[in-house]
Write a protein that holds these residues in place. Structure first.
Motif, short mmCIF file in Angstrom:
data_model
loop_
_atom_site.label_atom_id
_atom_site.label_comp_id
_atom_site.label_asym_id
_atom_site.label_seq_id
_atom_site.Cartn_x
_atom_site.Cartn_y
_atom_site.Cartn_z
N UNK A 224 0.84 -1.19 0.00
CA UNK A 224 0.00 0.00 0.00
C UNK A 224 0.88 1.25 0.00
N UNK A 225 0.89 2.07 1.07
CA UNK A 225 1.68 3.30 1.09
C UNK A 225 3.10 3.09 1.60
N UNK A 226 3.40 1.94 2.13
CA UNK A 226 4.70 1.67 2.73
C UNK A 226 5.59 0.91 1.76
N UNK A 227 6.82 1.39 1.60
CA UNK A 227 7.82 0.71 0.78
C UNK A 227 9.03 0.36 1.65
N UNK A 228 9.32 -0.93 1.74
CA UNK A 228 10.48 -1.42 2.50
C UNK A 228 11.60 -1.79 1.52
N UNK A 229 12.84 -1.45 1.89
CA UNK A 229 13.99 -1.72 1.03
C UNK A 229 15.10 -2.38 1.83
N UNK A 230 15.02 -3.68 2.05
CA UNK A 230 16.10 -4.39 2.74
C UNK A 230 17.20 -4.78 1.73
N UNK A 231 18.39 -5.01 2.25
CA UNK A 231 19.50 -5.43 1.40
C UNK A 231 20.65 -5.94 2.24
N UNK A 232 21.52 -6.69 1.62
CA UNK A 232 22.70 -7.21 2.31
C UNK A 232 23.83 -7.38 1.28
N UNK A 233 25.06 -7.13 1.72
CA UNK A 233 26.25 -7.27 0.87
C UNK A 233 27.31 -8.01 1.68
N UNK A 234 27.91 -9.02 1.07
CA UNK A 234 28.95 -9.82 1.73
C UNK A 234 30.22 -9.71 0.87
N UNK A 235 31.35 -9.41 1.52
CA UNK A 235 32.60 -9.17 0.79
C UNK A 235 33.74 -10.02 1.35
N UNK A 236 34.63 -10.42 0.43
CA UNK A 236 35.88 -11.11 0.78
C UNK A 236 37.01 -10.46 -0.01
N UNK A 237 38.18 -10.35 0.60
CA UNK A 237 39.35 -9.86 -0.12
C UNK A 237 40.55 -10.75 0.23
N UNK A 238 41.33 -11.09 -0.79
CA UNK A 238 42.50 -11.94 -0.59
C UNK A 238 43.60 -11.46 -1.52
#
Length: 289
Positions: A224-238
């Protein structure tokens, strides 16, 4: 040196202006772009940007021709290729490869300057002669990046997920004149010998980025009038320092170094995110976020 004159009134060395260097240079660049519409739903695009640079008198005061260096043209280019596919009315997929390749020589001597010539600098007068007082270098550093992502859109959801992977190497070789013969800079004050700076050249180093890897997912969900914006980011560096060896110089012996892994190794690093927006009056003009 024959091209320096002794001024008896000042009792200092003054440069012979006929030996001044000209920093002439040439820069050439070209770009090619290609777009191929394979079908109504599938498209391929690519480009290549190529640069060639030459400088005839780079670095340092230009009061003596042989104290400047030459930058020879090497391999400078960036390139990218990307595929876009609209598989259905709701599903969009994309993928690409990007390459950045920068290889260059820096501070090479003038063609008429011997590799055995010693760099000389007067720190008080700000003058240089004999040879360039900077370490010559050859560097090579290709870097690649792969990425792919997909978007799925419905009436209430806009979901997107993807992955990116960066990797590449970097190598550098450094020297100061003929190895084992020069490896030093003579310094003067008002024309009088003052200091000698010695160097541990020749030097060689090499490192590698095995992966800078990231995976992410995000959604935009409207209720309806509500907009939810979830998200996730996973990072690795080697990354690692590769096995390498530097030859013997005038003041240092030959050196060897074993591989050093995990320089650094990080991850998994998880970065969550959430946002919300509420349409106060339902007309899309005023919202609280």
């Amino acid at each position: 040196n024959s091209f320096w004159n002794l001024d008896p009134t000042r009792r200092t060395y003054v440069p012979d202006l006929s030996r001044q260097s000209l920093d002439d240079n040439t820069l050439k660049a070209g770009m090619t772009r290609l777009t191929l519409q394979m079908s109504q739903r599938h498209k391929f695009a690519a480009y290549l940007d190529r640069t060639s640079k030459w400088r005839g008198g780079e670095g340092g005061p230009l009061d003596a021709h042989e104290s400047t260096s030459v930058r020879y043209p090497r391999n400078y280019y960036t390139a990218q290729a990307k595929y876009t596919g609209t598989l259905t009315n709701r599903l969009l997929v994309e993928g690409g490869l990007a390459i950045s390749h920068w290889t260059w020589s820096q501070w090479d001597r003038q063609p008429d300057v011997s590799l055995t010539a010693v760099p000389r600098v007067d720190r008080t007068l700000g003058t240089e002669w004999g040879a360039p007082d900077s370490v010559a270098r050859f560097r090579r550093g290709p870097r690649q990046a792969l990425s792919a992502w997909a978007s799925y859109v419905t009436g209430t959801h806009r979901f997107k997920t993807g992955v990116s992977w960066d990797f590449g190497t970097q190598e550098s070789t450094s020297w100061l004149g003929q190895t084992g013969v020069v490896d030093l800079i003579q310094e003067y004050r008002l024309g009088r010998p003052d200091t000698v700076n010695v160097f541990n050249t020749p030097l060689y180093f090499a490192n590698r980025l095995n992966h800078d890897l990231a995976v992410y997912a995000q959604d935009s969900w409207t209720i309806e009038r509500l907009t939810l914006s979830p998200g996730v980011r996973v990072e690795w560096i080697n990354a690692e320092i590769r096995p390498q060896a530097s030859g013997a110089g005038r003041f240092v012996p030959a050196r060897e170094f074993a591989r050093e892994a995990c320089m650094p190794c990080w991850g998994p690093d998880v970065s969550p995110r959430v946002a919300a927006a509420y349409d106060l009056f339902g007309n899309g003009k005023t919202a609280v976020k």
